[in-house]
Design an enzyme around this catalytic site. Structure first.
Site, PDB file in Angstrom:
ATOM      1  CE1 TYR A 180      -3.834  -2.035   5.198  1.00 35.61           C
ATOM      2  CE2 TYR A 180      -3.151   0.116   4.382  1.00 35.61           C
ATOM      3  CZ  TYR A 180      -3.589  -1.175   4.138  1.00 35.61           C
ATOM      4  OH  TYR A 180      -3.766  -1.601   2.849  1.00 35.61           O
ATOM      5  CB  ALA A 199       3.038  -1.169  11.908  1.00 35.54           C
ATOM      6  CE  LYS A 235      -1.196  -3.847   3.311  1.00 35.73           C
ATOM      7  NZ  LYS A 235      -1.284  -5.073   2.483  1.00 35.73           N
ATOM      8  CB  SER A 260      -0.892  -0.008   1.248  1.00 35.35           C
ATOM      9  OG  SER A 260      -1.483   1.256   1.469  1.00 35.35           O
TER      10      SER A 260
END
Length: 450
Positions: free
Chosen positions: A155, A157, A159, A142
């Site tokens: 999130y 962390a 990705k 992402s």
């Protein structure tokens, strides 16, 4: 037949990738679709089968290691091989860190199991098969795996961890022929944010991001499929994402040893610099065949990445180049010879070497000189650009591109250990390369460990 596993294949990006791959390859592809909903998997499978693709559906949860390994086992049992693994399954989250209570913080770990560990477990199980097929790995990360933004601590962390893991894995498996493509979608028209965690670890029920400029799932899937098939390193999808990536790399370079005006200061990727400094895989593969302590000659050596590699392994080295400035950087590494070998006299008359290395350089009148420089028992490693390269970049002039089989004809008196003529990704290029030896007379066959 190409066998591709897609996790998170029941909905969103994964389902659309499956449909596009089926539409493109038809009877030439077998898809293994993994997801938690059997009903949704069956619906996607029917759409793919309508194009002629074979499909195996596996209802599973990537948060469970045993189920990840069973997925790979079922794929191999069903189709006998794995050519690509798309790690697409994931969950979202939107919450300010200070709003997460201590008793709820465990969902950060739950999210990590899905977004990172699910991909790690699937990749670990599939890797032996991908090495065998020289296959492809895709990690759907992402933009939050490139740039941290408020409300996305959990999130981001997961990705960032995913991005780092697959970046390191890429370096490990590249020489074995396996590509690793990391995709960085921005906001895409899927329901991932609606189902993602809130501060209490429960479904958000709505998106916490602005959706006005969201990319269509069809466009996102197309970009990832294209990146996978072209074996791209990264697929950064939005202009904002590309700008953020550039500025981050540029910022990392400021204050470095080159200063603001140097290469890092211009935002060049550290990975690109590392690639230019690293020896070519062909040299790494066959370099150990050079007799111990033998002197290595590198023609058109530039700044000497191969000279340094051989010198570090205990070989005396000689570098020849017309760029005196480049040769100056090799002081203390070995002998350097500044010479214009295309227009001037041959500077190494009468000298022979345990190995002669020529990379990314072609001057056909030098073929006889190169050949006579290989000592008895010595090794020749020659790799340069070949016909076809004009379709992907430079050099593109025919004079600078080898014709099919040209290196084989150039060195007829040597024993050929390996010869390749084809396409290589990252960066895209067409090359021809040869590894050959001038054999010593022997009563028993010489053994060259390949």
């Amino acid at each position: 037949m190409n066998v591709t596993i897609i996790t998170g294949g029941s909905d969103g990006i994964g389902a659309e990738m499956a449909r596009q791959l089926a539409g493109k390859h038809r009877q030439g592809i077998a898809l293994v679709l993994a997801g938690r909903s059997s009903e949704k998997l069956d619906a996607v499978a029917a759409q793919c089968r309508a194009h002629g693709a074979q499909v195996l559906c596996v209802a599973m949860d990537v948060a469970d290691e045993a189920q990840c390994r069973a997925l790979v086992d079922q794929a191999v049992a069903g189709f006998g091989r794995i050519d690509a693994l798309v790690n697409n399954a994931g969950m979202s989250a939107q919450a300010l860190f200070e709003e997460v209570k201590a008793e709820d913080l465990h969902w950060y770990e739950d999210l990590m199991r899905v977004n990172l560990w699910g991909a790690v477990w699937c990749t670990h199980a599939a890797l032996p098969h991908l090495l065998e097929s020289r296959g492809r790995i895709v990690a759907v990360s992402s933009l939050s795996g490139l740039i941290g933004v408020p409300g996305r601590t959990a999130y981001a962390a997961t990705k960032f961890a995913m991005t780092g893991f697959f970046e390191a894995l890429r370096a490990e498996v590249k020489l074995r022929g396996v590509s690793v493509t990391t995709a960085f979608p921005g906001v895409v028209t899927t329901n991932i944010r609606v189902r993602g965690y809130n501060a209490q670890g429960r479904p958000l029920g709505k998106s916490g991001l602005k959706e006005d400029d969201a990319m269509s799932v069809e466009e996102c899937a197309r970009l990832i499929v294209d990146g996978m098939e072209r074996r791209q390193r990264e697929v950064v999808m939005t202009a904002k994402g590309k700008l953020g990536r550039f500025l981050k790399l540029a910022g990392a370079g400021r204050g470095g040893r080159h200063g603001p005006g140097g290469a890092e200061g211009r935002g060049a990727s550290a990975l690109d610099h590392a690639r230019k400094r690293s020896p070519l895989p062909w040299i790494v593969r066959f370099g150990p065949l050079v007799p111990a302590g033998g002197t290595v000659l590198d023609l058109a050596c530039g700044r000497g990445r191969h000279l340094r590699w051989f010198a570090a392994r205990g070989h005396p080295v000689v570098g020849v180049d017309r760029d005196a400035e480049a040769l100056a950087t090799l002081q203390g590494v070995g002998e350097t010879v500044a010479a214009d070998i295309e227009n001037g006299p041959w500077p190494l008359a009468g000298r022979q070497f345990a190995a002669v290395v020529v990379t990314n350089y072609l001057w056909r009148p030098l073929f006889p000189r190169i050949l006579e420089s290989v000592a008895e028992g010595g090794l020749l490693l020659h790799e340069t650009f070949a016909q076809g390269n004009e379709t992907v970049g430079k050099p593109s002039r025919p004079d600078f591109l080898l014709a099919p089989g040209e290196l084989l004809q150039a060195y007829p008196s040597l024993r050929i250990l390996a010869y390749e003529d084809g396409f290589l990704p990252e960066p895209d290029r067409f090359v021809q390369r040869i590894a050959a030896v001038r054999e010593r007379p022997s009563r028993t066959p010489n053994r060259y460990l390949l």
